[in-house]
Motif scaffolding. Structure first.
Motif, mmCIF file in Angstrom:
data_model
loop_
_atom_site.group_PDB
_atom_site.id
_atom_site.type_symbol
_atom_site.label_atom_id
_atom_site.label_comp_id
_atom_site.label_asym_id
_atom_site.label_seq_id
_atom_site.Cartn_x
_atom_site.Cartn_y
_atom_site.Cartn_z
ATOM 1 N N ALA A 81 -6.089 4.605 -6.959
ATOM 2 C CA ALA A 81 -4.961 5.458 -6.576
ATOM 3 C C ALA A 81 -3.733 4.605 -6.267
ATOM 4 C CB ALA A 81 -5.341 6.318 -5.366
ATOM 5 N N GLN A 82 -3.929 3.471 -5.589
ATOM 6 C CA GLN A 82 -2.814 2.574 -5.283
ATOM 7 C C GLN A 82 -2.148 2.100 -6.576
ATOM 8 O OE1 GLN A 82 -1.420 1.615 -2.304
ATOM 9 N NE2 GLN A 82 -2.743 3.134 -1.359
ATOM 10 N N LYS A 83 -2.944 1.663 -7.542
ATOM 11 C CA LYS A 83 -2.408 1.206 -8.824
ATOM 12 C C LYS A 83 -1.632 2.314 -9.517
ATOM 13 C CE LYS A 83 -6.186 -1.990 -9.798
ATOM 14 N NZ LYS A 83 -7.363 -2.209 -10.655
ATOM 15 N N GLN B 37 -2.766 12.846 -11.579
ATOM 16 C CA GLN B 37 -1.990 12.686 -10.355
ATOM 17 C C GLN B 37 -2.723 13.287 -9.157
ATOM 18 O OE1 GLN B 37 1.646 15.017 -9.861
ATOM 19 N NE2 GLN B 37 2.654 13.225 -8.974
ATOM 20 N N PHE B 38 -3.239 14.495 -9.314
ATOM 21 C CA PHE B 38 -3.930 15.144 -8.204
ATOM 22 C C PHE B 38 -5.224 14.410 -7.859
ATOM 23 C CE2 PHE B 38 -6.258 18.257 -5.776
ATOM 24 C CZ PHE B 38 -5.273 18.801 -4.972
ATOM 25 N N LYS B 39 -5.907 13.894 -8.877
ATOM 26 C CA LYS B 39 -7.136 13.117 -8.636
ATOM 27 C C LYS B 39 -6.830 11.922 -7.748
ATOM 28 C CE LYS B 39 -8.730 10.067 -11.524
ATOM 29 N NZ LYS B 39 -9.272 9.357 -12.677
ATOM 30 N N HIS B 40 -5.708 11.257 -7.998
ATOM 31 C CA HIS B 40 -5.338 10.098 -7.204
ATOM 32 C C HIS B 40 -4.860 10.510 -5.806
ATOM 33 C CE1 HIS B 40 -6.195 7.264 -10.285
ATOM 34 N NE2 HIS B 40 -5.327 7.794 -11.125
ATOM 35 N N ILE B 41 -4.217 11.647 -5.704
ATOM 36 C CA ILE B 41 -3.853 12.167 -4.384
ATOM 37 C C ILE B 41 -5.123 12.400 -3.576
ATOM 38 C CG2 ILE B 41 -2.964 14.207 -3.180
ATOM 39 C CD1 ILE B 41 -0.763 14.324 -5.387
ATOM 40 N N THR B 42 -6.133 12.976 -4.212
ATOM 41 C CA THR B 42 -7.416 13.213 -3.548
ATOM 42 C C THR B 42 -8.021 11.898 -3.068
ATOM 43 O OG1 THR B 42 -7.791 15.182 -4.898
ATOM 44 C CG2 THR B 42 -9.719 14.207 -3.837
ATOM 45 N N SER B 43 -7.934 10.857 -3.892
ATOM 46 C CA SER B 43 -8.461 9.547 -3.499
ATOM 47 C C SER B 43 -7.751 9.006 -2.267
ATOM 48 C CB SER B 43 -8.323 8.546 -4.649
ATOM 49 O OG SER B 43 -9.149 8.898 -5.709
ATOM 50 N N LEU B 44 -6.437 9.180 -2.210
ATOM 51 C CA LEU B 44 -5.690 8.712 -1.039
ATOM 52 C C LEU B 44 -6.106 9.484 0.214
ATOM 53 C CD1 LEU B 44 -2.099 8.253 -2.504
ATOM 54 C CD2 LEU B 44 -3.705 6.455 -1.825
ATOM 55 N N VAL B 45 -6.307 10.794 0.075
ATOM 56 C CA VAL B 45 -6.738 11.596 1.225
ATOM 57 C C VAL B 45 -8.128 11.158 1.679
ATOM 58 C CG1 VAL B 45 -7.359 13.922 2.006
ATOM 59 C CG2 VAL B 45 -5.295 13.586 0.642
ATOM 60 N N LEU B 46 -9.038 10.952 0.719
ATOM 61 C CA LEU B 46 -10.385 10.505 1.075
ATOM 62 C C LEU B 46 -10.347 9.169 1.805
ATOM 63 C CD1 LEU B 46 -12.398 11.411 -2.146
ATOM 64 C CD2 LEU B 46 -12.551 12.511 0.101
ATOM 65 N N GLN B 47 -9.520 8.256 1.316
ATOM 66 C CA GLN B 47 -9.423 6.947 1.949
ATOM 67 C C GLN B 47 -8.851 7.090 3.348
ATOM 68 O OE1 GLN B 47 -6.897 4.733 3.030
ATOM 69 N NE2 GLN B 47 -8.448 3.201 3.466
ATOM 70 N N MET B 48 -7.862 7.957 3.504
ATOM 71 C CA MET B 48 -7.257 8.171 4.812
ATOM 72 C C MET B 48 -8.302 8.690 5.809
ATOM 73 S SD MET B 48 -4.033 10.613 5.803
ATOM 74 C CE MET B 48 -4.945 12.136 5.583
ATOM 75 N N ASN B 49 -9.184 9.553 5.323
ATOM 76 C CA ASN B 49 -10.215 10.136 6.185
ATOM 77 C C ASN B 49 -11.419 9.215 6.362
ATOM 78 O OD1 ASN B 49 -8.749 12.492 6.557
ATOM 79 N ND2 ASN B 49 -9.607 13.437 4.746
ATOM 80 N N GLN B 50 -11.464 8.138 5.591
ATOM 81 C CA GLN B 50 -12.616 7.246 5.603
ATOM 82 C C GLN B 50 -12.911 6.711 7.001
ATOM 83 O OE1 GLN B 50 -12.135 3.768 3.198
ATOM 84 N NE2 GLN B 50 -14.185 3.047 3.559
ATOM 85 N N ASN C 15 0.825 -1.204 0.000
ATOM 86 C CA ASN C 15 0.000 0.000 0.000
ATOM 87 C C ASN C 15 0.859 1.254 0.000
ATOM 88 O OD1 ASN C 15 -2.371 -1.420 -0.014
ATOM 89 N ND2 ASN C 15 -2.719 -1.232 2.175
ATOM 90 N N VAL C 16 0.394 2.252 -0.716
ATOM 91 C CA VAL C 16 1.053 3.542 -0.801
ATOM 92 C C VAL C 16 0.247 4.515 0.049
ATOM 93 C CG1 VAL C 16 1.715 5.419 -2.348
ATOM 94 C CG2 VAL C 16 1.851 3.062 -3.145
ATOM 95 N N SER C 17 0.908 5.188 0.986
ATOM 96 C CA SER C 17 0.192 6.151 1.827
ATOM 97 C C SER C 17 0.294 7.546 1.215
ATOM 98 C CB SER C 17 0.769 6.171 3.244
ATOM 99 O OG SER C 17 1.967 6.918 3.274
ATOM 100 N N ILE C 18 -0.561 8.429 1.661
ATOM 101 C CA ILE C 18 -0.523 9.812 1.177
ATOM 102 C C ILE C 18 0.823 10.446 1.515
ATOM 103 C CG2 ILE C 18 -1.645 10.785 3.231
ATOM 104 C CD1 ILE C 18 -1.925 12.047 -0.420
ATOM 105 N N TYR C 19 1.418 10.070 2.636
ATOM 106 C CA TYR C 19 2.710 10.657 3.018
ATOM 107 C C TYR C 19 3.846 10.127 2.143
ATOM 108 C CZ TYR C 19 0.068 12.730 6.739
ATOM 109 O OH TYR C 19 -0.866 13.452 7.413
ATOM 110 N N ASP C 20 3.725 8.887 1.651
ATOM 111 C CA ASP C 20 4.695 8.383 0.673
ATOM 112 C C ASP C 20 4.630 9.228 -0.593
ATOM 113 O OD1 ASP C 20 5.424 6.233 2.335
ATOM 114 O OD2 ASP C 20 3.913 4.906 1.439
ATOM 115 N N ASN D 232 -13.452 2.782 -1.325
ATOM 116 C CA ASN D 232 -12.468 1.713 -1.518
ATOM 117 C C ASN D 232 -12.116 1.523 -2.989
ATOM 118 O OD1 ASN D 232 -11.865 1.020 1.133
ATOM 119 N ND2 ASN D 232 -13.660 -0.285 1.301
ATOM 120 N N GLU D 233 -13.065 1.690 -3.887
ATOM 121 C CA GLU D 233 -12.780 1.593 -5.321
ATOM 122 C C GLU D 233 -11.817 2.693 -5.753
ATOM 123 O OE1 GLU D 233 -16.415 1.426 -7.621
ATOM 124 O OE2 GLU D 233 -17.182 -0.227 -6.407
#
Length: 122
Positions: A115-117, A61-74, A3-8, A109-110
């Motif tokens: 974003a992970q991919k 890239q930014f769209k996927h960053i947003t997805s990681l942030v959303l998942q983090m806040n989930q 898994n890739v985290s937003i901080y990575d 999750n989708e």
């Protein structure tokens, strides 16, 4: 698959983009000096405007960053929803409330998987 985290991802960005993402999503760490407003942000980033960063917000890239942030806040969001659903269920049980929570979780999750991919392929 690791898994890739937003901080990575933030660590992999240019310094100015790091600051912008932290500002945009309020991802400051305790030791960070947080800009109080947009003017301070501009000074911190040593730029005259945020136009190029706002344009970057339309990128994949930014769209996927947003997805990681959303998942983090989930987790926090689901906890808030759970508390509200639990209150409703205790007072006036409605199966549609539980169904809504499960649909939201599935959708986030989708986006997270996409974003992970994306970031593992960079």
């Amino acid at each position: 698959m690791e898994n890739v985290s937003i901080y990575d991802v933030i660590r992999s960005l240019s310094i100015k983009r790091k600051v912008y993402v932290k500002w945009r999503f309020n991802l400051w760490r305790q030791l960070d000096k947080v800009p109080a407003n947009e003017e301070e942000l501009l000074l911190k980033m040593k730029v005259k405007s945020l136009d190029s960063f706002r344009e970057w917000e339309n990128s994949e890239q930014f769209k996927h960053i947003t997805s990681l942030v959303l998942q983090m806040n989930q987790g926090k969001d689901l906890e808030e929803i759970y508390i509200k659903v639990k209150e409703r269920v205790n007072n006036d049980p409605q199966p549609k409330d539980v169904e809504l929570m499960l649909k939201l979780q599935k959708e986030i999750n989708e986006h997270y998987r996409e974003a992970q991919k994306y970031f593992q392929g960079e």
